[in-house]
Scaffold this active site. Structure first.
Site, PDB file in Angstrom:
ATOM      1  N   ASP A  83       0.855  -1.199   0.000  1.00  0.00           N
ATOM      2  CA  ASP A  83       0.000   0.000   0.000  1.00  0.00           C
ATOM      3  C   ASP A  83       0.896   1.257   0.000  1.00  0.00           C
ATOM      4  O   ASP A  83       1.897   1.305   0.722  1.00  0.00           O
ATOM      5  CB  ASP A  83      -0.830  -0.065   1.304  1.00  0.00           C
ATOM      6  CG  ASP A  83      -2.022   0.864   1.317  1.00  0.00           C
ATOM      7  OD1 ASP A  83      -2.398   1.367   0.253  1.00  0.00           O
ATOM      8  OD2 ASP A  83      -2.592   1.066   2.417  1.00  0.00           O
ATOM      9  N   HIS A 198      -8.523   8.752   4.424  1.00  0.00           N
ATOM     10  CA  HIS A 198      -8.182   7.652   5.336  1.00  0.00           C
ATOM     11  C   HIS A 198      -8.678   7.953   6.756  1.00  0.00           C
ATOM     12  O   HIS A 198      -8.804   9.113   7.145  1.00  0.00           O
ATOM     13  CB  HIS A 198      -6.656   7.472   5.402  1.00  0.00           C
ATOM     14  CG  HIS A 198      -6.039   7.031   4.105  1.00  0.00           C
ATOM     15  ND1 HIS A 198      -4.772   7.386   3.726  1.00  0.00           N
ATOM     16  CD2 HIS A 198      -6.533   6.276   3.096  1.00  0.00           C
ATOM     17  CE1 HIS A 198      -4.495   6.857   2.540  1.00  0.00           C
ATOM     18  NE2 HIS A 198      -5.545   6.184   2.131  1.00  0.00           N
ATOM     19  N   GLY A 199      -8.929   6.897   7.519  1.00  0.00           N
ATOM     20  CA  GLY A 199      -9.223   7.066   8.936  1.00  0.00           C
ATOM     21  C   GLY A 199     -10.711   7.139   9.253  1.00  0.00           C
ATOM     22  O   GLY A 199     -11.574   6.959   8.379  1.00  0.00           O
ATOM     23  N   SER A 234     -12.151   3.762   2.212  1.00  0.00           N
ATOM     24  CA  SER A 234     -13.532   3.305   1.999  1.00  0.00           C
ATOM     25  C   SER A 234     -14.139   2.551   3.171  1.00  0.00           C
ATOM     26  O   SER A 234     -15.031   1.723   2.991  1.00  0.00           O
ATOM     27  CB  SER A 234     -13.606   2.473   0.725  1.00  0.00           C
ATOM     28  OG  SER A 234     -13.373   3.327  -0.367  1.00  0.00           O
ATOM     29  N   SER A 235     -13.655   2.840   4.371  1.00  0.00           N
ATOM     30  CA  SER A 235     -14.336   2.267   5.541  1.00  0.00           C
ATOM     31  C   SER A 235     -15.693   2.932   5.710  1.00  0.00           C
ATOM     32  O   SER A 235     -15.864   4.113   5.384  1.00  0.00           O
ATOM     33  CB  SER A 235     -13.488   2.473   6.805  1.00  0.00           C
ATOM     34  OG  SER A 235     -12.550   1.421   6.911  1.00  0.00           O
ATOM     35  N   ASN A 275     -10.342  -0.133  -0.565  1.00  0.00           N
ATOM     36  CA  ASN A 275      -9.424  -0.189   0.576  1.00  0.00           C
ATOM     37  C   ASN A 275     -10.143   0.003   1.913  1.00  0.00           C
ATOM     38  O   ASN A 275     -10.844   0.999   2.120  1.00  0.00           O
ATOM     39  CB  ASN A 275      -8.370   0.911   0.458  1.00  0.00           C
ATOM     40  CG  ASN A 275      -7.300   0.558  -0.547  1.00  0.00           C
ATOM     41  OD1 ASN A 275      -7.471  -0.336  -1.362  1.00  0.00           O
ATOM     42  ND2 ASN A 275      -6.190   1.272  -0.496  1.00  0.00           N
ATOM     43  N   ILE A 276      -9.950  -0.943   2.817  1.00  0.00           N
ATOM     44  CA  ILE A 276     -10.622  -0.903   4.123  1.00  0.00           C
ATOM     45  C   ILE A 276      -9.622  -1.271   5.227  1.00  0.00           C
ATOM     46  O   ILE A 276      -9.024  -2.343   5.196  1.00  0.00           O
ATOM     47  CB  ILE A 276     -11.812  -1.890   4.152  1.00  0.00           C
ATOM     48  CG1 ILE A 276     -12.862  -1.463   3.112  1.00  0.00           C
ATOM     49  CG2 ILE A 276     -12.432  -1.960   5.553  1.00  0.00           C
ATOM     50  CD1 ILE A 276     -14.013  -2.429   2.929  1.00  0.00           C
ATOM     51  N   THR A 278      -9.801   1.041   8.600  1.00  0.00           N
ATOM     52  CA  THR A 278     -10.424   1.600   9.808  1.00  0.00           C
ATOM     53  C   THR A 278     -11.553   0.732  10.357  1.00  0.00           C
ATOM     54  O   THR A 278     -11.683   0.574  11.583  1.00  0.00           O
ATOM     55  CB  THR A 278     -10.942   3.024   9.496  1.00  0.00           C
ATOM     56  OG1 THR A 278      -9.807   3.824   9.138  1.00  0.00           O
ATOM     57  CG2 THR A 278     -11.672   3.645  10.654  1.00  0.00           C
TER      58      THR A 278
HETATM   59  O1  LIG Z   1      -7.368   3.504   2.254  1.00  0.00           O
HETATM   60  C1  LIG Z   1      -6.917   2.944   3.237  1.00  0.00           C
HETATM   61  C2  LIG Z   1      -7.783   2.652   4.400  1.00  0.00           C
HETATM   62  O2  LIG Z   1      -9.032   3.353   4.347  1.00  0.00           O
HETATM   63  P1  LIG Z   1      -9.924   3.485   5.662  1.00  0.00           P
HETATM   64  O3  LIG Z   1      -9.158   4.329   6.641  1.00  0.00           O
HETATM   65  O4  LIG Z   1     -10.180   2.127   6.154  1.00  0.00           O
HETATM   66  O5  LIG Z   1     -11.175   4.157   5.203  1.00  0.00           O
HETATM   67  C3  LIG Z   1      -5.486   2.457   3.283  1.00  0.00           C
HETATM   68  O6  LIG Z   1      -5.004   2.537   1.957  1.00  0.00           O
HETATM   69  C4  LIG Z   1      -4.537   3.287   4.152  1.00  0.00           C
HETATM   70  O7  LIG Z   1      -3.322   3.417   3.488  1.00  0.00           O
HETATM   71  C5  LIG Z   1      -4.196   2.634   5.450  1.00  0.00           C
HETATM   72  O8  LIG Z   1      -5.306   2.645   6.305  1.00  0.00           O
HETATM   73  C6  LIG Z   1      -3.046   3.359   6.156  1.00  0.00           C
HETATM   74  O9  LIG Z   1      -2.727   2.681   7.284  1.00  0.00           O
HETATM   75  P2  LIG Z   1      -1.477   3.050   8.190  1.00  0.00           P
HETATM   76  O10 LIG Z   1      -0.570   3.980   7.411  1.00  0.00           O
HETATM   77  O11 LIG Z   1      -2.038   3.688   9.420  1.00  0.00           O
HETATM   78  O12 LIG Z   1      -0.831   1.733   8.464  1.00  0.00           O
END
Ligand SMILES: O=C(COP(=O)(O)O)[C@@H](O)[C@H](O)[C@H](O)COP(=O)(O)O
Length: 354
Positions: A83, A198-199, A234-235, A275-276, A278
């Site tokens: 990633d 993200h997040g 995409s959480s 991508n998920i 969170t």
């Molecule tokens: O799109 C992503 C996750 O989306 P999300 O937060 O679940 O909506 C991932 O590609 C992020 O890169 C990932 O969550 C990053 O994680 P860390 O850098 O905290 O390990």
């Protein structure tokens, strides 16, 4: 051997009209939740490791965790994806470690925070594609910066993402530029900016068409119908897990994610990788908080990690079912990376963009 390239998996998804959640992995419990859910639903798997995951677990541990999953579940095709690579060199090291897919995120500089120029992005992505395809490995690129259409703020919550305020046009990928980018780089998949970040703190209220642009996905897909689109950030931020966390001592303010039905709409218009990360973090935290509050004398981590795994597994199963991933694993006949290299070399996988 069920470790396959992402290109093969996304081609299958496009042919059969489904999407695949790409779950981030940092530890054994996440890996087990993802694989057991896939096993129970007959779903192909994309697991991805971020720079943060590599820092937390160490690259060799992550690699062996994923290889252990392949060994224990030989009937499930697995893509091992890196990633947000911040340079061709980072991607090269992941290929050397055995990853079957890498993301070269040239929308940001090597610090993973500063937005770059289009020309820079094309240059680093093209170089990564040449190197990766020579190994049969797939490449995901990114065009546009993740961030909030509500506030204009970039999505730097957790390590990777631009910082500060962005222009509206940086927050939405331009369809024409996307077509040029795919033609110039030959990426296998393209991450696009449509208002997600993200997040956990994506939207202060349930998103509308103004803050989450599924319409932009439709416009990009209409322009490049054969390119596999990727939705980052995409959480769905399940409200029921927020309630559990807050009931058992947490303090997460009101916040909303990307509704599953909006993702399903995106899948109808070319989104193949979702991508998920969170959602699994929230489910895990909620389950552990509740367990420890209800069992204050318990001190064996296996007890609370077991409920963490179970909670994450339910989220994974729900996404496999909603995205149409369920039932597809047994239909995929693995192609090895050497054969994928030959296909690239013969030009069979070149983008067909006008
Ligand atoms: O799109 C992503 C996750 O989306 P999300 O937060 O679940 O909506 C991932 O590609 C992020 O890169 C990932 O969550 C990053 O994680 P860390 O850098 O905290 O390990």
């Amino acid at each position: 051997m069920a470790l396959i390239s992402m290109r093969q998996m996304l081609d299958h998804a496009a042919e059969h009209g489904y999407g695949i959640p790409a779950f981030n992995v940092n530890n054994l419990e996440q890996m087990r939740a993802i694989m057991e859910a896939a096993d129970e639903t007959d779903s192909p798997v994309i697991v991805q490791a971020s720079a943060g995951a590599r820092k937390y677990a160490g690259a060799p541990f992550l690699r062996h965790l994923i290889l252990a999953a392949v060994e224990e579940f030989p009937h499930i095709p697995v893509v091992m994806h890196q990633d947000h690579g911040t340079s061709p060199a980072v991607c090269q090291r992941s290929i050397q470690l055995g990853f079957s897919s890498v993301m070269m995120d040239g929308s940001l500089g090597t610090d993973g925070k500063t937005p770059t120029s289009y020309d820079y992005n094309v240059d680093v992505t093209r170089r990564t594609v040449e190197m990766a395809h020579a190994c049969g490995v797939s490449v995901e690129g990114e065009l546009g910066c993740l961030g909030s259409l509500e506030t204009g703020m970039a999505g730097e919550e957790d390590g990777v993402g631009a910082e500060g305020k962005l222009d509206h046009d940086q927050l939405l990928t331009d369809p024409e530029e996307a077509a040029e980018f795919v033609k110039a780089t030959h990426v296998d998949a393209l991450a696009i900016a449509i208002g997600t970040s993200h997040g956990a703190y994506k939207f202060t209220q349930p998103p509308t068409g103004d803050t989450l642009s599924i319409q932009r996905i439709k416009e990009i897909h209409a322009r490049i119908p054969e390119t596999h689109l990727v939705m980052h950030g995409s959480s769905s931020v399940p409200q029921e897990w927020l309630e559990v966390i807050n009931e058992f001592g947490g303090a997460i303010p009101e916040t909303y994610g990307v509704p599953v039905e909006e993702i399903v709409e995106g899948i109808k218009h070319g989104v193949r990788k979702v991508n998920i990360d969170t959602d699994l973090r929230l489910a895990s935290t909620g389950a552990v908080r509740r367990f420890l509050a209800e069992h204050p004398a318990e001190f064996d981590p296996r007890k609370f990690l077991k409920v963490s795994t179970a909670a994450m597994k339910e989220v994974c199963k729900a996404r496999y079912e909603a995205f149409g991933t369920a039932g597809q694993a047994s239909k995929i006949k693995p192609i090895n990376l050497e054969e994928m290299f030959l296909r690239y070399e013969r030009g069979e996988l070149d983008p067909r963009v006008k």
